[in-house]
Motif scaffolding. Structure first.
Motif, PDB file in Angstrom:
ATOM      1  N   ILE A   1      87.235 -59.654  36.125  1.00 29.49           N
ATOM      2  CA  ILE A   1      87.513 -60.417  37.406  1.00 29.49           C
ATOM      3  C   ILE A   1      87.822 -59.377  38.359  1.00 29.49           C
ATOM      4  CG2 ILE A   1      88.956 -61.923  38.308  1.00 29.49           C
ATOM      5  CD1 ILE A   1      86.612 -63.040  36.560  1.00 29.49           C
ATOM      6  N   ASP A   2      88.541 -58.149  38.250  1.00 29.98           N
ATOM      7  CA  ASP A   2      88.994 -57.270  39.097  1.00 29.98           C
ATOM      8  C   ASP A   2      87.772 -56.797  39.681  1.00 29.98           C
ATOM      9  OD1 ASP A   2      91.936 -57.674  38.954  1.00 29.98           O
ATOM     10  OD2 ASP A   2      91.981 -56.048  37.437  1.00 29.98           O
ATOM     11  N   TYR A   3      86.830 -56.455  38.842  1.00 32.49           N
ATOM     12  CA  TYR A   3      85.531 -55.863  39.393  1.00 32.49           C
ATOM     13  C   TYR A   3      84.882 -56.882  40.426  1.00 32.49           C
ATOM     14  CZ  TYR A   3      80.288 -56.296  39.236  1.00 32.49           C
ATOM     15  OH  TYR A   3      78.921 -56.408  39.644  1.00 32.49           O
TER      16      TYR A   3
ATOM     17  N   ASN B   1      84.553 -52.877  48.061  1.00 30.80           N
ATOM     18  CA  ASN B   1      84.799 -51.842  47.983  1.00 30.80           C
ATOM     19  C   ASN B   1      84.207 -51.166  46.525  1.00 30.80           C
ATOM     20  OD1 ASN B   1      86.167 -49.161  46.792  1.00 30.80           O
ATOM     21  ND2 ASN B   1      88.183 -49.977  47.735  1.00 30.80           N
ATOM     22  N   LEU B   2      82.871 -50.602  46.696  1.00 33.68           N
ATOM     23  CA  LEU B   2      82.081 -50.478  45.540  1.00 33.68           C
ATOM     24  C   LEU B   2      82.788 -49.490  44.564  1.00 33.68           C
ATOM     25  CD1 LEU B   2      78.554 -50.718  47.282  1.00 33.68           C
ATOM     26  CD2 LEU B   2      79.949 -52.346  46.346  1.00 33.68           C
ATOM     27  N   ASP B   3      83.329 -48.571  44.963  1.00 35.70           N
ATOM     28  CA  ASP B   3      83.931 -47.479  44.161  1.00 35.70           C
ATOM     29  C   ASP B   3      84.880 -47.973  43.329  1.00 35.70           C
ATOM     30  OD1 ASP B   3      82.388 -45.195  45.385  1.00 35.70           O
ATOM     31  OD2 ASP B   3      84.029 -44.688  46.785  1.00 35.70           O
TER      32      ASP B   3
ATOM     33  N   ALA C   1      85.007 -51.083  42.418  1.00 33.69           N
ATOM     34  CA  ALA C   1      84.351 -52.141  41.549  1.00 33.69           C
ATOM     35  C   ALA C   1      83.698 -51.189  40.541  1.00 33.69           C
ATOM     36  CB  ALA C   1      83.385 -52.637  42.475  1.00 33.69           C
ATOM     37  N   LEU C   2      83.150 -50.211  40.936  1.00 33.21           N
ATOM     38  CA  LEU C   2      82.491 -49.216  39.390  1.00 33.21           C
ATOM     39  C   LEU C   2      83.652 -48.948  38.624  1.00 33.21           C
ATOM     40  CD1 LEU C   2      79.889 -47.845  38.770  1.00 33.21           C
ATOM     41  CD2 LEU C   2      80.593 -45.834  40.028  1.00 33.21           C
ATOM     42  N   HIS C   3      84.863 -48.492  39.132  1.00 28.59           N
ATOM     43  CA  HIS C   3      85.811 -48.015  38.273  1.00 28.59           C
ATOM     44  C   HIS C   3      86.272 -49.362  37.244  1.00 28.59           C
ATOM     45  CE1 HIS C   3      90.007 -46.854  37.015  1.00 28.59           C
ATOM     46  NE2 HIS C   3      90.429 -48.271  37.328  1.00 28.59           N
ATOM     47  N   TYR C   4      86.167 -50.486  37.825  1.00 28.79           N
ATOM     48  CA  TYR C   4      86.591 -51.688  37.153  1.00 28.79           C
ATOM     49  C   TYR C   4      85.603 -51.961  35.919  1.00 28.79           C
ATOM     50  CZ  TYR C   4      91.141 -52.395  39.453  1.00 28.79           C
ATOM     51  OH  TYR C   4      92.228 -52.347  39.831  1.00 28.79           O
ATOM     52  N   ILE C   5      84.312 -51.890  36.369  1.00 29.26           N
ATOM     53  CA  ILE C   5      83.402 -52.294  35.457  1.00 29.26           C
ATOM     54  C   ILE C   5      83.159 -51.330  34.525  1.00 29.26           C
ATOM     55  CG2 ILE C   5      81.365 -51.531  36.933  1.00 29.26           C
ATOM     56  CD1 ILE C   5      81.436 -54.915  35.196  1.00 29.26           C
ATOM     57  N   LYS C   6      83.243 -50.060  34.719  1.00 33.30           N
ATOM     58  CA  LYS C   6      83.086 -49.193  33.732  1.00 33.30           C
ATOM     59  C   LYS C   6      84.260 -49.572  32.912  1.00 33.30           C
ATOM     60  CE  LYS C   6      81.700 -44.964  34.230  1.00 33.30           C
ATOM     61  NZ  LYS C   6      81.471 -43.520  34.772  1.00 33.30           N
ATOM     62  N   LYS C   7      85.522 -49.444  33.341  1.00 33.39           N
ATOM     63  CA  LYS C   7      86.749 -49.357  32.427  1.00 33.39           C
ATOM     64  C   LYS C   7      86.569 -50.869  31.473  1.00 33.39           C
ATOM     65  CE  LYS C   7      91.946 -50.364  33.221  1.00 33.39           C
ATOM     66  NZ  LYS C   7      92.908 -50.557  34.085  1.00 33.39           N
ATOM     67  N   ALA C   8      86.074 -52.067  31.987  1.00 36.09           N
ATOM     68  CA  ALA C   8      85.784 -53.068  31.324  1.00 36.09           C
ATOM     69  C   ALA C   8      84.779 -52.776  30.191  1.00 36.09           C
ATOM     70  CB  ALA C   8      85.185 -54.147  32.160  1.00 36.09           C
ATOM     71  N   LEU C   9      83.861 -52.134  30.377  1.00 34.64           N
ATOM     72  CA  LEU C   9      82.759 -51.682  29.424  1.00 34.64           C
ATOM     73  C   LEU C   9      83.535 -50.921  28.295  1.00 34.64           C
ATOM     74  CD1 LEU C   9      79.659 -51.239  31.413  1.00 34.64           C
ATOM     75  CD2 LEU C   9      79.669 -52.786  29.424  1.00 34.64           C
TER      76      LEU C   9
ATOM     77  N   TYR D   1      72.400 -49.599  41.071  1.00 41.13           N
ATOM     78  CA  TYR D   1      71.443 -49.830  42.054  1.00 41.13           C
ATOM     79  C   TYR D   1      71.971 -50.109  43.555  1.00 41.13           C
ATOM     80  CZ  TYR D   1      67.194 -50.236  39.072  1.00 41.13           C
ATOM     81  OH  TYR D   1      66.405 -50.076  37.929  1.00 41.13           O
ATOM     82  N   THR D   2      72.857 -50.853  43.577  1.00 39.92           N
ATOM     83  CA  THR D   2      73.485 -51.116  45.011  1.00 39.92           C
ATOM     84  C   THR D   2      74.044 -49.729  45.674  1.00 39.92           C
ATOM     85  OG1 THR D   2      73.965 -53.414  44.183  1.00 39.92           O
ATOM     86  CG2 THR D   2      75.221 -52.528  46.229  1.00 39.92           C
ATOM     87  N   ILE D   3      74.669 -48.845  44.908  1.00 41.21           N
ATOM     88  CA  ILE D   3      75.285 -47.649  45.507  1.00 41.21           C
ATOM     89  C   ILE D   3      74.034 -46.855  45.666  1.00 41.21           C
ATOM     90  CG2 ILE D   3      76.692 -45.720  44.958  1.00 41.21           C
ATOM     91  CD1 ILE D   3      78.358 -47.711  43.014  1.00 41.21           C
ATOM     92  N   GLN D   4      72.976 -46.785  44.873  1.00 44.53           N
ATOM     93  CA  GLN D   4      72.040 -45.810  45.099  1.00 44.53           C
ATOM     94  C   GLN D   4      70.671 -46.227  44.234  1.00 44.53           C
ATOM     95  OE1 GLN D   4      72.614 -41.656  44.466  1.00 44.53           O
ATOM     96  NE2 GLN D   4      70.529 -41.067  45.201  1.00 44.53           N
TER      97      GLN D   4
END
Length: 548
Positions: A77-79, A88-90, A92-100, A133-136
């Motif tokens: 949800i934070d992601y 804030n994509l950076d 977002a990436l932090h939170y989705i990686k953390k969740a995984l 993909y969205t980042i690069q």
């Protein structure tokens, strides 16, 4: 402490076993947690970002659920908030990686390690790659994702899990790939994904996969057919205010099949005509029993085991439709149910015979399900209602006093209502309305438990010319199907609505619905229904219609 449903479901799905084949009985805390997450998803669906932030701030940790899974859902949800609200994509990436990383230690080597994921972990992985993909845009991402797609397509045996993970991965690949995948590879992915979606009677991702197919299809004729089918679905989506576009952050899955432990304890006690004192007896204090029925406390495993025996409950933590230790038999049972519901009688007869050879028929629930299937396939109307009532005699309580029903019992009772309606339509309606009233006493009841009852009630109301009630209930069922990403009863609902339109002198609207039904039936490969719909449309609306 009683078994944690979320941990159990995760382990099941990692073994390639769909949790959808089971019905869970959960304590209050698990129900509260899932309700919180479902409310978060509703905010995401409606782009209600303020509501989502408010819901996120309501997050609390429950003792009866593995804390790392709770944090995994919270961080997802934070992601979403960081990616889609604050952009804030950076972060977002932090939170989705953390969740995984709570449950997957090596995100980039899932294929190498030959790992299997839970459905929620697959959902997280899809969001992770979509964000990358969205980042690069990078061919390396496509290579990894394509490798995962191929591995999972062949490794997974259970279509109910495959249908939740593969289409999302495929759509991310198809949406973001710019040059690596050949047209031939794209078409292979598109056809395989559509086949999975159709087989599972899912609906929300279908317009998007059809859009890719229409673009990549080499045959103009096939592309044209898919375009007609997609437009028919889009008409339904538009009518019910549903966005047809693929949104990776949306987890469009039906809710977990669970009932509340507190409801089961209370309703079963009332069924048996026992007082709190009689149930508590020498097992626990009366106050513990009373608080358990209110969901204020969850008794220990030992106490629950004793209460289960006293209340003669079939299951305490989870149950399946049949009693078997063989998972292939569970899958076979699901296939029998689907074939019968689709009226594919020849195939159903073969599969049901195979099932009967695998099941222990000394177990009452197994005899009941086989009896239900046998009756569903039979064309013999002789003494049908008494046969149905006899199937219910496998239970130990007078059905008139019963408050807790298995899914099979609900279907049997719906069959009885249909027989009653043949004699007096109003009797069938009253029977089903009382049944729904009983079912809704359970706070945890879910769509699939009452879907067949609702379908039969809608038809009876229509036949009784109670058009407003029938139409309202049919529209509610379609809304629910779209929310739960399920299309099994869509043609039935559209048929009833079309008939109501036709019988209330709205012939043009009825014709449009009927025409869309034909394309949807063809899309879902229900060809007998498609043929009947086409004939009806030609005879009643427009004999000169050009279909494709």
């Amino acid at each position: 402490m009683i078994p944690d449903m979320i941990t159990f479901i995760t382990l099941l799905e990692r073994m390639g076993v769909s949790s959808n084949r089971f019905e869970f009985i959960v304590p209050e805390e698990v129900h509260k947690f899932y309700t919180w997450y479902e409310e978060c998803l509703l905010c995401i669906e409606n782009n209600d970002w303020k509501g989502l932030i408010d819901k996120r701030n309501e997050f609390e940790v429950f003792k009866q659920i593995n804390v790392k899974f709770q944090y995994q859902y919270r961080d997802f949800i934070d992601y979403v908030i960081e990616r889609f609200v604050y952009k804030n994509l950076d972060k977002a990436l932090h939170y989705i990686k953390k969740a995984l990383l709570y449950t997957i230690t090596d995100i980039d080597n899932i294929v190498t390690n030959r790992a299997l994921l839970s459905i929620f972990e697959g959902h997280l992985l899809a969001n992770y790659y979509d964000l990358l993909y969205t980042i690069q845009v990078d061919d390396d991402i496509t290579k990894k994702l394509y490798s995962f797609y191929k591995y999972y397509s062949h490794r997974l045996k259970d279509d109910l899990i495959k249908g939740k993970i593969i289409p999302r991965i495929a759509l991310i690949l198809l949406t973001h790939d710019k040059s690596m995948l050949s047209r031939k590879k794209r078409l292979k992915i598109e056809h395989e994904t559509l086949k999975i979606l159709i087989k599972n009677y899912t609906i929300r991702e279908v317009p998007e996969i059809l859009k890719h197919l229409i673009k990549d299809e080499m045959s103009y004729g096939l592309s044209k057919i898919r375009n007609f089918q997609r437009n028919a679905l889009l008409t339904v989506f538009d009518k019910y205010g549903v966005c047809p576009e693929f949104r990776v952050e949306l987890q469009r899955f039906e809710r977990k099949k669970h009932l509340l432990l507190s409801d089961m304890l209370k309703l079963r006690r009332i069924e048996l005509g026992l007082t709190l004192e009689e149930v508590a007896g020498d097992i626990c204090s009366v106050s513990t029993c009373a608080r358990a029925e209110k969901g204020k406390v969850t008794p220990s495993k030992t106490t629950l085991a004793l209460l289960k025996e006293r209340l003669k409950l079939r299951a305490l933590y989870y149950s399946s439709e049949i009693e078997t230790e063989d998972y292939d038999t569970l899958m076979l049972n699901s296939e029998c149910r689907k074939l019968i519901s689709l009226r594919m009688c020849d195939e159903a007869i073969i599969k049901c015979k195979e099932l009967s050879e695998k099941l222990d028929i000394t177990i009452s629930i197994n005899r009941q399900i086989l009896g239900l299937y046998e009756l569903s396939k039979s064309l013999d109307e002789t003494d049908r209602i008494n046969t149905l009532w006899n199937l219910l005699l496998y239970t130990d309580i007078d059905i008139n006093h019963k408050l807790i029903f298995s899914r099979e019992e609900l279907e049997l009772l719906s069959c009885i209502a249909r027989e009653k309606a043949k004699v007096n339509n109003k009797d069938g309606i009253l029977f089903l309305e009382k049944l729904l009233e009983k079912e809704h006493k359970q706070r945890g009841t879910y769509y699939f438990r009452t879907a067949i009852i609702s379908r039969d009630l809608i038809k009876m109301l229509k036949d009784n010319k109670e058009y407003d009630k029938s139409n309202e209930l049919a529209n509610k069922v379609i809304h629910r199907m779209l929310k739960e990403n399920e299309s099994g009863l869509l043609l039935d609902m559209l048929d009833y609505i079309s008939t109501i339109k036709e019988e209330t002198d709205k012939k043009k609207e009825a014709g449009e619905i009927c025409k869309n039904m034909f394309y949807i039936a063809e899309l879902y490969e229900v060809y007998d229904d498609a043929k009947s719909i086409k004939e009806y449309y030609t005879n009643n609306f427009n004999k000169n219609e050009v279909w494709y």
